[in-house]
Write a protein that holds these residues in place. Structure first.
Motif, PDB file in Angstrom:
ATOM      1  N   ALA A  82       0.815  -1.219   0.000  1.00 37.05           N
ATOM      2  CA  ALA A  82       0.000   0.000   0.000  1.00 37.05           C
ATOM      3  C   ALA A  82       0.847   1.267   0.000  1.00 37.05           C
ATOM      4  O   ALA A  82       0.310   2.362  -0.125  1.00 37.05           O
ATOM      5  CB  ALA A  82      -0.925   0.000   1.213  1.00 37.05           C
ATOM      6  N   GLY A  83       2.171   1.104   0.148  1.00 36.48           N
ATOM      7  CA  GLY A  83       3.058   2.255   0.137  1.00 36.48           C
ATOM      8  C   GLY A  83       3.526   2.709   1.505  1.00 36.48           C
ATOM      9  O   GLY A  83       4.129   3.777   1.637  1.00 36.48           O
ATOM     10  N   VAL A  84       3.268   1.905   2.531  1.00 36.08           N
ATOM     11  CA  VAL A  84       3.693   2.238   3.893  1.00 36.08           C
ATOM     12  C   VAL A  84       5.130   1.767   4.084  1.00 36.08           C
ATOM     13  O   VAL A  84       5.411   0.569   4.024  1.00 36.08           O
ATOM     14  CB  VAL A  84       2.770   1.579   4.940  1.00 36.08           C
ATOM     15  N   GLU A  85       6.023   2.706   4.328  1.00 34.17           N
ATOM     16  CA  GLU A  85       7.448   2.377   4.395  1.00 34.17           C
ATOM     17  C   GLU A  85       7.929   2.066   5.811  1.00 34.17           C
ATOM     18  O   GLU A  85       8.952   1.396   5.985  1.00 34.17           O
ATOM     19  CB  GLU A  85       8.271   3.529   3.821  1.00 34.17           C
ATOM     20  N   ARG A  86       7.241   2.585   6.818  1.00 36.82           N
ATOM     21  CA  ARG A  86       7.646   2.335   8.206  1.00 36.82           C
ATOM     22  C   ARG A  86       6.414   2.159   9.079  1.00 36.82           C
ATOM     23  O   ARG A  86       5.393   2.799   8.860  1.00 36.82           O
ATOM     24  CB  ARG A  86       8.515   3.469   8.744  1.00 36.82           C
ATOM     25  N   ILE A  87       6.544   1.299  10.079  1.00 34.27           N
ATOM     26  CA  ILE A  87       5.455   0.991  11.008  1.00 34.27           C
ATOM     27  C   ILE A  87       6.008   1.080  12.429  1.00 34.27           C
ATOM     28  O   ILE A  87       7.100   0.575  12.702  1.00 34.27           O
ATOM     29  CB  ILE A  87       4.909  -0.436  10.769  1.00 34.27           C
ATOM     30  N   VAL A  88       5.251   1.713  13.316  1.00 31.69           N
ATOM     31  CA  VAL A  88       5.568   1.655  14.743  1.00 31.69           C
ATOM     32  C   VAL A  88       4.500   0.800  15.408  1.00 31.69           C
ATOM     33  O   VAL A  88       3.309   1.125  15.348  1.00 31.69           O
ATOM     34  CB  VAL A  88       5.582   3.061  15.387  1.00 31.69           C
ATOM     35  N   THR A  89       4.925  -0.299  16.010  1.00 33.68           N
ATOM     36  CA  THR A  89       3.992  -1.159  16.736  1.00 33.68           C
ATOM     37  C   THR A  89       4.187  -0.919  18.229  1.00 33.68           C
ATOM     38  O   THR A  89       5.310  -0.686  18.681  1.00 33.68           O
ATOM     39  CB  THR A  89       4.184  -2.640  16.361  1.00 33.68           C
TER      40      THR A  89
ATOM     41  N   GLU B 122      -2.187   7.550  11.626  1.00 39.77           N
ATOM     42  CA  GLU B 122      -1.966   6.224  12.212  1.00 39.77           C
ATOM     43  C   GLU B 122      -3.207   5.370  11.992  1.00 39.77           C
ATOM     44  O   GLU B 122      -4.246   5.860  11.548  1.00 39.77           O
ATOM     45  CB  GLU B 122      -1.696   6.360  13.711  1.00 39.77           C
ATOM     46  N   THR B 123      -3.098   4.100  12.340  1.00 42.28           N
ATOM     47  CA  THR B 123      -4.275   3.229  12.248  1.00 42.28           C
ATOM     48  C   THR B 123      -4.889   2.930  13.608  1.00 42.28           C
ATOM     49  O   THR B 123      -6.088   2.759  13.720  1.00 42.28           O
ATOM     50  CB  THR B 123      -3.921   1.874  11.599  1.00 42.28           C
ATOM     51  N   ASP B 124      -4.070   2.778  14.659  1.00 43.87           N
ATOM     52  CA  ASP B 124      -4.537   2.213  15.928  1.00 43.87           C
ATOM     53  C   ASP B 124      -5.091   0.808  15.689  1.00 43.87           C
ATOM     54  O   ASP B 124      -6.026   0.372  16.359  1.00 43.87           O
ATOM     55  CB  ASP B 124      -5.578   3.100  16.611  1.00 43.87           C
ATOM     56  N   ALA B 125      -4.524   0.117  14.701  1.00 42.16           N
ATOM     57  CA  ALA B 125      -4.986  -1.228  14.373  1.00 42.16           C
ATOM     58  C   ALA B 125      -4.846  -2.152  15.595  1.00 42.16           C
ATOM     59  O   ALA B 125      -3.885  -2.035  16.350  1.00 42.16           O
ATOM     60  CB  ALA B 125      -4.149  -1.784  13.212  1.00 42.16           C
TER      61      ALA B 125
ATOM     62  N   ALA C 232      -1.894  -1.265   6.699  1.00 48.55           N
ATOM     63  CA  ALA C 232      -2.054  -0.804   5.318  1.00 48.55           C
ATOM     64  C   ALA C 232      -3.130   0.264   5.183  1.00 48.55           C
ATOM     65  O   ALA C 232      -3.080   1.114   4.284  1.00 48.55           O
ATOM     66  CB  ALA C 232      -2.384  -1.985   4.403  1.00 48.55           C
ATOM     67  N   ASN C 233      -4.109   0.243   6.085  1.00 50.57           N
ATOM     68  CA  ASN C 233      -5.249   1.149   5.949  1.00 50.57           C
ATOM     69  C   ASN C 233      -4.925   2.593   6.318  1.00 50.57           C
ATOM     70  O   ASN C 233      -5.785   3.474   6.146  1.00 50.57           O
ATOM     71  CB  ASN C 233      -6.408   0.653   6.816  1.00 50.57           C
ATOM     72  N   VAL C 234      -3.727   2.848   6.790  1.00 50.51           N
ATOM     73  CA  VAL C 234      -3.362   4.229   7.103  1.00 50.51           C
ATOM     74  C   VAL C 234      -3.454   5.122   5.866  1.00 50.51           C
ATOM     75  O   VAL C 234      -3.686   6.332   5.978  1.00 50.51           O
ATOM     76  CB  VAL C 234      -1.955   4.291   7.744  1.00 50.51           C
ATOM     77  N   VAL C 235      -3.311   4.537   4.686  1.00 49.46           N
ATOM     78  CA  VAL C 235      -3.380   5.355   3.468  1.00 49.46           C
ATOM     79  C   VAL C 235      -4.778   5.945   3.265  1.00 49.46           C
ATOM     80  O   VAL C 235      -4.921   7.021   2.684  1.00 49.46           O
ATOM     81  CB  VAL C 235      -2.938   4.543   2.221  1.00 49.46           C
TER      82      VAL C 235
ATOM     83  N   LEU D  51       0.712  15.637   1.012  1.00 45.03           N
ATOM     84  CA  LEU D  51       0.486  15.256   2.408  1.00 45.03           C
ATOM     85  C   LEU D  51       1.350  14.061   2.791  1.00 45.03           C
ATOM     86  O   LEU D  51       1.899  14.003   3.896  1.00 45.03           O
ATOM     87  CB  LEU D  51      -0.986  14.945   2.641  1.00 45.03           C
ATOM     88  N   ASP D  52       1.500  13.120   1.865  1.00 42.94           N
ATOM     89  CA  ASP D  52       2.325  11.939   2.100  1.00 42.94           C
ATOM     90  C   ASP D  52       3.762  12.340   2.450  1.00 42.94           C
ATOM     91  O   ASP D  52       4.348  11.851   3.419  1.00 42.94           O
ATOM     92  CB  ASP D  52       2.287  11.055   0.849  1.00 42.94           C
ATOM     93  N   ARG D  53       4.317  13.264   1.672  1.00 39.94           N
ATOM     94  CA  ARG D  53       5.680  13.732   1.939  1.00 39.94           C
ATOM     95  C   ARG D  53       5.759  14.448   3.282  1.00 39.94           C
ATOM     96  O   ARG D  53       6.706  14.250   4.056  1.00 39.94           O
ATOM     97  CB  ARG D  53       6.159  14.660   0.820  1.00 39.94           C
ATOM     98  N   ALA D  54       4.764  15.267   3.581  1.00 37.90           N
ATOM     99  CA  ALA D  54       4.777  16.027   4.826  1.00 37.90           C
ATOM    100  C   ALA D  54       4.715  15.107   6.039  1.00 37.90           C
ATOM    101  O   ALA D  54       5.461  15.297   7.010  1.00 37.90           O
ATOM    102  CB  ALA D  54       3.613  17.010   4.855  1.00 37.90           C
ATOM    103  N   VAL D  55       3.845  14.100   5.977  1.00 38.13           N
ATOM    104  CA  VAL D  55       3.712  13.185   7.105  1.00 38.13           C
ATOM    105  C   VAL D  55       4.985  12.343   7.266  1.00 38.13           C
ATOM    106  O   VAL D  55       5.427  12.066   8.390  1.00 38.13           O
ATOM    107  CB  VAL D  55       2.468  12.290   6.931  1.00 38.13           C
TER     108      VAL D  55
END
Length: 241
Positions: free
Chosen positions: A16-23, A188-191, A207-210, A227-231
């Motif tokens: 989906a294009g998510v490059e980094r995740i914080v769990t 974020e997702t708060d998944a 993935a749903n953060v997009v 917005l993607d670049r800014a975030v």
């Protein structure tokens, strides 16, 4: 807390294009699980903390464990910590003790503080302003639209919006999102919770953060790519990657 295996969640996010995740770890076991996931996948990082709902009996031994876990190279934040008077799963005094200890841990470690607050806005903000006004703070799953100006007065506080900002009745949250400077905006997702409107009713996933980012881009009247670049820059600024 997501049911699919980590490998599936990470692969779907990457597609989906998510490059980094914080769990996020919420107690001893899940903090260790978060660090294992961070070790297994180069794009995954961990936040180490004791959630207010898990704060019953918090003591010096619990803090010592958090200090040890937070020293891991893939730990990029302390928390979620804060106050939750809605669930009332832990005594308020224990929540506050855990919260204060994690504020100091964030200060000692030089890592940002990730905040959970529910039905406790006044006490949460008062304690943050008293003890953490100079620290990098992430207001996770932002839910205080009537306090947005107060939060923005602190230049090292980041505002993070989850999928609920996309819900039709969340107009106050969307109005708050318009006020946040691009370099302090996070999504974020708060998944597995708070799936955005496009997939509402299903368990949430990284993935749903997009979907949330796309909705905020429309609300802020900017191209998604902007917005993607800014975030991405905002996240790099607070998490230090």
């Amino acid at each position: 807390m997501c049911e699919p295996p980590d490998a599936e969640l990470v692969a779907a996010a990457a597609e989906a294009g998510v490059e980094r995740i914080v769990t996020v770890g919420t107690d001893s076991a899940t903090c260790r699980a978060a660090l294992r996931a961070a070790e297994d996948f180069p794009q995954v990082y961990a936040s180490i903390g004791r959630h207010p709902n898990e704060a019953t009996g918090f003591d010096d031994a619990d803090l010592a464990e958090l200090q040890a876990l937070a020293s891991h190279e893939k730990c990029v934040a302390i928390g979620e910590t804060g106050l939750d008077y809605y669930r009332d799963y832990a005594p308020a005094a224990d929540q506050r003790r855990a919260f204060e200890a994690q504020i100091e841990l964030a200060r000692e470690s030089g890592k940002p503080l990730m905040i959970h607050t529910r039905a406790a806005d006044e006490d949460t903000l008062s304690l943050l302003e008293e003890r953490a006004s100079d620290l990098p703070v992430i207001l996770h799953c932002f839910s205080m639209p009537d306090r947005i100006e107060q939060c923005l007065e602190h230049p090292r506080w980041w505002i993070s919006f989850a999928g609920n900002v996309t819900y039709p009745k969340a107009s106050a949250l969307r109005d708050a999102a318009l006020r946040v400077p691009p370099d302090r905006l996070l999504v974020e997702t708060d998944a597995p919770f708070l799936a955005p409107q496009a997939v509402r009713g299903k368990p949430n996933a990284p993935a749903n953060v997009v979907h949330t980012a796309a909705a905020l881009a429309i609300e802020r009247r900017v191209p998604y790519e902007e917005l993607d670049r800014a975030v991405a820059l905002s996240a790099a600024g607070v998490f230090g990657w």
